[in-house]
Design a protein around this motif. Structure first.
Motif, PDB file in Angstrom:
ATOM      1  N   MET A   1       4.187  12.807   4.100  1.00 20.13           N
ATOM      2  CA  MET A   1       4.611  13.773   4.932  1.00 20.13           C
ATOM      3  C   MET A   1       4.127  13.940   6.159  1.00 20.13           C
ATOM      4  O   MET A   1       2.787  13.901   6.341  1.00 20.13           O
ATOM      5  CB  MET A   1       4.268  15.116   4.051  1.00 20.13           C
ATOM      6  N   ALA A   2       5.002  14.097   7.260  1.00 25.85           N
ATOM      7  CA  ALA A   2       4.232  14.153   8.630  1.00 25.85           C
ATOM      8  C   ALA A   2       4.330  15.634   9.091  1.00 25.85           C
ATOM      9  O   ALA A   2       4.898  16.573   8.646  1.00 25.85           O
ATOM     10  CB  ALA A   2       5.506  13.485   9.436  1.00 25.85           C
ATOM     11  N   ASP A   3       3.101  16.002   9.654  1.00 27.55           N
ATOM     12  CA  ASP A   3       3.075  17.163  10.397  1.00 27.55           C
ATOM     13  C   ASP A   3       2.872  17.048  11.961  1.00 27.55           C
ATOM     14  O   ASP A   3       2.669  16.197  12.421  1.00 27.55           O
ATOM     15  CB  ASP A   3       1.242  17.514   9.962  1.00 27.55           C
ATOM     16  N   GLY A   4       3.678  18.216  12.404  1.00 28.19           N
ATOM     17  CA  GLY A   4       3.903  18.210  13.736  1.00 28.19           C
ATOM     18  C   GLY A   4       2.760  18.564  14.694  1.00 28.19           C
ATOM     19  O   GLY A   4       1.724  19.240  14.042  1.00 28.19           O
ATOM     20  N   PHE A   5       2.495  18.169  15.847  1.00 27.21           N
ATOM     21  CA  PHE A   5       1.539  18.472  16.721  1.00 27.21           C
ATOM     22  C   PHE A   5       1.858  18.601  17.947  1.00 27.21           C
ATOM     23  O   PHE A   5       2.929  18.173  18.614  1.00 27.21           O
ATOM     24  CB  PHE A   5       0.276  17.586  16.673  1.00 27.21           C
ATOM     25  N   ALA A   6       1.095  19.440  18.706  1.00 28.99           N
ATOM     26  CA  ALA A   6       1.280  19.436  20.430  1.00 28.99           C
ATOM     27  C   ALA A   6      -0.097  19.392  20.995  1.00 28.99           C
ATOM     28  O   ALA A   6      -0.950  19.754  20.663  1.00 28.99           O
ATOM     29  CB  ALA A   6       1.908  20.810  20.630  1.00 28.99           C
ATOM     30  N   ILE A   7       0.005  18.461  22.005  1.00 28.56           N
ATOM     31  CA  ILE A   7      -1.192  18.506  22.844  1.00 28.56           C
ATOM     32  C   ILE A   7      -0.866  18.564  24.375  1.00 28.56           C
ATOM     33  O   ILE A   7       0.191  18.267  24.867  1.00 28.56           O
ATOM     34  CB  ILE A   7      -1.554  16.915  22.636  1.00 28.56           C
ATOM     35  N   ALA A   8      -1.547  19.455  25.082  1.00 28.89           N
ATOM     36  CA  ALA A   8      -1.500  19.821  26.436  1.00 28.89           C
ATOM     37  C   ALA A   8      -2.426  18.683  27.160  1.00 28.89           C
ATOM     38  O   ALA A   8      -3.466  18.693  26.800  1.00 28.89           O
ATOM     39  CB  ALA A   8      -1.884  21.198  26.956  1.00 28.89           C
ATOM     40  N   SER A   9      -1.718  17.999  28.329  1.00 32.00           N
ATOM     41  CA  SER A   9      -2.352  17.096  28.859  1.00 32.00           C
ATOM     42  C   SER A   9      -1.666  17.140  30.501  1.00 32.00           C
ATOM     43  O   SER A   9      -0.651  16.701  30.728  1.00 32.00           O
ATOM     44  CB  SER A   9      -2.099  15.698  28.328  1.00 32.00           C
ATOM     45  N   ASP A  10      -2.574  17.415  31.446  1.00 33.22           N
ATOM     46  CA  ASP A  10      -2.312  17.252  32.640  1.00 33.22           C
ATOM     47  C   ASP A  10      -1.071  18.000  33.033  1.00 33.22           C
ATOM     48  O   ASP A  10      -0.268  17.359  33.839  1.00 33.22           O
ATOM     49  CB  ASP A  10      -2.308  15.784  33.219  1.00 33.22           C
ATOM     50  N   GLY A  11      -0.852  19.189  32.875  1.00 33.11           N
ATOM     51  CA  GLY A  11       0.332  19.835  32.930  1.00 33.11           C
ATOM     52  C   GLY A  11       1.659  19.589  32.159  1.00 33.11           C
ATOM     53  O   GLY A  11       2.562  20.138  32.435  1.00 33.11           O
ATOM     54  N   GLY A  32      10.892   3.523  23.345  1.00 29.43           N
ATOM     55  CA  GLY A  32      11.340   2.853  24.793  1.00 29.43           C
ATOM     56  C   GLY A  32      11.804   3.897  25.641  1.00 29.43           C
ATOM     57  O   GLY A  32      11.611   5.388  25.293  1.00 29.43           O
ATOM     58  N   PHE A  33      12.191   3.788  26.747  1.00 27.54           N
ATOM     59  CA  PHE A  33      12.729   4.414  27.933  1.00 27.54           C
ATOM     60  C   PHE A  33      13.846   5.521  27.344  1.00 27.54           C
ATOM     61  O   PHE A  33      14.786   4.881  26.854  1.00 27.54           O
ATOM     62  CB  PHE A  33      13.022   3.661  28.930  1.00 27.54           C
ATOM     63  N   SER A  34      13.586   6.626  27.631  1.00 24.39           N
ATOM     64  CA  SER A  34      14.434   7.896  27.593  1.00 24.39           C
ATOM     65  C   SER A  34      14.794   8.094  25.861  1.00 24.39           C
ATOM     66  O   SER A  34      15.646   8.487  25.547  1.00 24.39           O
ATOM     67  CB  SER A  34      15.581   7.571  27.976  1.00 24.39           C
ATOM     68  N   GLY A  35      13.797   7.628  25.168  1.00 27.22           N
ATOM     69  CA  GLY A  35      13.869   7.756  23.564  1.00 27.22           C
ATOM     70  C   GLY A  35      13.315   8.925  23.197  1.00 27.22           C
ATOM     71  O   GLY A  35      12.911   9.811  24.039  1.00 27.22           O
ATOM     72  N   SER A  36      12.821   9.156  21.978  1.00 29.09           N
ATOM     73  CA  SER A  36      12.140  10.067  21.449  1.00 29.09           C
ATOM     74  C   SER A  36      11.545   9.600  20.038  1.00 29.09           C
ATOM     75  O   SER A  36      11.847   8.499  19.633  1.00 29.09           O
ATOM     76  CB  SER A  36      12.910  11.365  21.087  1.00 29.09           C
ATOM     77  N   ARG A  37      10.623  10.132  19.763  1.00 30.77           N
ATOM     78  CA  ARG A  37       9.757  10.135  18.400  1.00 30.77           C
ATOM     79  C   ARG A  37      10.714   9.658  17.196  1.00 30.77           C
ATOM     80  O   ARG A  37      10.666   9.167  16.359  1.00 30.77           O
ATOM     81  CB  ARG A  37       8.831  11.017  18.134  1.00 30.77           C
ATOM     82  N   HIS A  38      11.969  10.495  17.378  1.00 31.95           N
ATOM     83  CA  HIS A  38      12.949  10.536  16.374  1.00 31.95           C
ATOM     84  C   HIS A  38      13.508   9.221  16.112  1.00 31.95           C
ATOM     85  O   HIS A  38      14.373   8.856  15.176  1.00 31.95           O
ATOM     86  CB  HIS A  38      13.954  11.627  16.333  1.00 31.95           C
ATOM     87  N   ASP A  39      13.553   8.301  17.307  1.00 34.20           N
ATOM     88  CA  ASP A  39      13.919   6.735  17.051  1.00 34.20           C
ATOM     89  C   ASP A  39      13.599   6.141  15.925  1.00 34.20           C
ATOM     90  O   ASP A  39      13.846   4.967  15.379  1.00 34.20           O
ATOM     91  CB  ASP A  39      13.651   6.105  18.264  1.00 34.20           C
ATOM     92  N   TRP A  40      12.185   6.591  15.675  1.00 38.40           N
ATOM     93  CA  TRP A  40      11.306   5.935  14.481  1.00 38.40           C
ATOM     94  C   TRP A  40      11.700   6.379  12.790  1.00 38.40           C
ATOM     95  O   TRP A  40      11.040   6.103  12.012  1.00 38.40           O
ATOM     96  CB  TRP A  40       9.817   5.912  14.839  1.00 38.40           C
ATOM     97  N   THR A  41      12.559   7.525  12.762  1.00 37.28           N
ATOM     98  CA  THR A  41      12.525   8.196  11.584  1.00 37.28           C
ATOM     99  C   THR A  41      13.172   7.212  10.474  1.00 37.28           C
ATOM    100  O   THR A  41      12.349   7.392   9.342  1.00 37.28           O
ATOM    101  CB  THR A  41      13.776   9.197  11.712  1.00 37.28           C
ATOM    102  N   ARG A  44       9.698   5.207   9.558  1.00 38.76           N
ATOM    103  CA  ARG A  44       8.846   5.876   8.768  1.00 38.76           C
ATOM    104  C   ARG A  44       9.000   6.013   7.248  1.00 38.76           C
ATOM    105  O   ARG A  44       8.250   6.074   6.737  1.00 38.76           O
ATOM    106  CB  ARG A  44       8.612   7.404   9.615  1.00 38.76           C
ATOM    107  N   LYS A  45      10.353   6.426   7.312  1.00 38.39           N
ATOM    108  CA  LYS A  45      11.127   6.408   5.796  1.00 38.39           C
ATOM    109  C   LYS A  45      10.504   5.077   4.857  1.00 38.39           C
ATOM    110  O   LYS A  45      10.429   5.277   3.901  1.00 38.39           O
ATOM    111  CB  LYS A  45      12.249   6.808   5.745  1.00 38.39           C
ATOM    112  N   ALA A  46      10.789   3.973   5.560  1.00 42.88           N
ATOM    113  CA  ALA A  46      10.507   2.686   4.972  1.00 42.88           C
ATOM    114  C   ALA A  46       9.213   2.423   4.566  1.00 42.88           C
ATOM    115  O   ALA A  46       8.980   1.390   3.899  1.00 42.88           O
ATOM    116  CB  ALA A  46      11.346   1.712   5.713  1.00 42.88           C
ATOM    117  N   LEU A  47       8.321   2.968   5.443  1.00 43.17           N
ATOM    118  CA  LEU A  47       6.829   2.608   5.400  1.00 43.17           C
ATOM    119  C   LEU A  47       6.125   3.268   4.097  1.00 43.17           C
ATOM    120  O   LEU A  47       6.956   4.379   3.811  1.00 43.17           O
ATOM    121  CB  LEU A  47       6.131   2.822   6.540  1.00 43.17           C
TER     122      LEU A  47
END
Length: 67
Positions: A1-11, A32-41, A44-47
């Motif tokens: 199960m994945a937990d969400g996180f947020a990190i503030a860095s340099d604005g 990659g360029f213009s993607g998001s973490r959801h590209d790996w969904t 992640r499910k297959a791992l």
């Protein structure tokens, strides 16, 4: 199960997901360029659930803000 996180860095706020690490080094998934973490969904499910994984939205992509 994945937990969400947020990190503030340099604005910017970086948004991501991580699974339990149990003291092991995680597999880091970077989109990659213009993607998001959801590209790996599907990957992640297959791992194995026992493998610690981290994925995040890069600056200005997905739910992360730009500088």
């Amino acid at each position: 199960m994945a937990d969400g996180f947020a990190i503030a860095s340099d604005g910017a706020q970086l948004i991501g997901e991580r699974s339990e690490a149990d003291g092991r080094h995680p597999l880091v998934l970077i989109h990659g360029f213009s993607g998001s973490r959801h590209d790996w969904t599907a990957v992640r499910k297959a791992l194995p659930a026992s493998l610690p994984v981290v994925s995040s939205d890069q600056r200005g992509c997905g739910e992360s803000t730009g500088p």
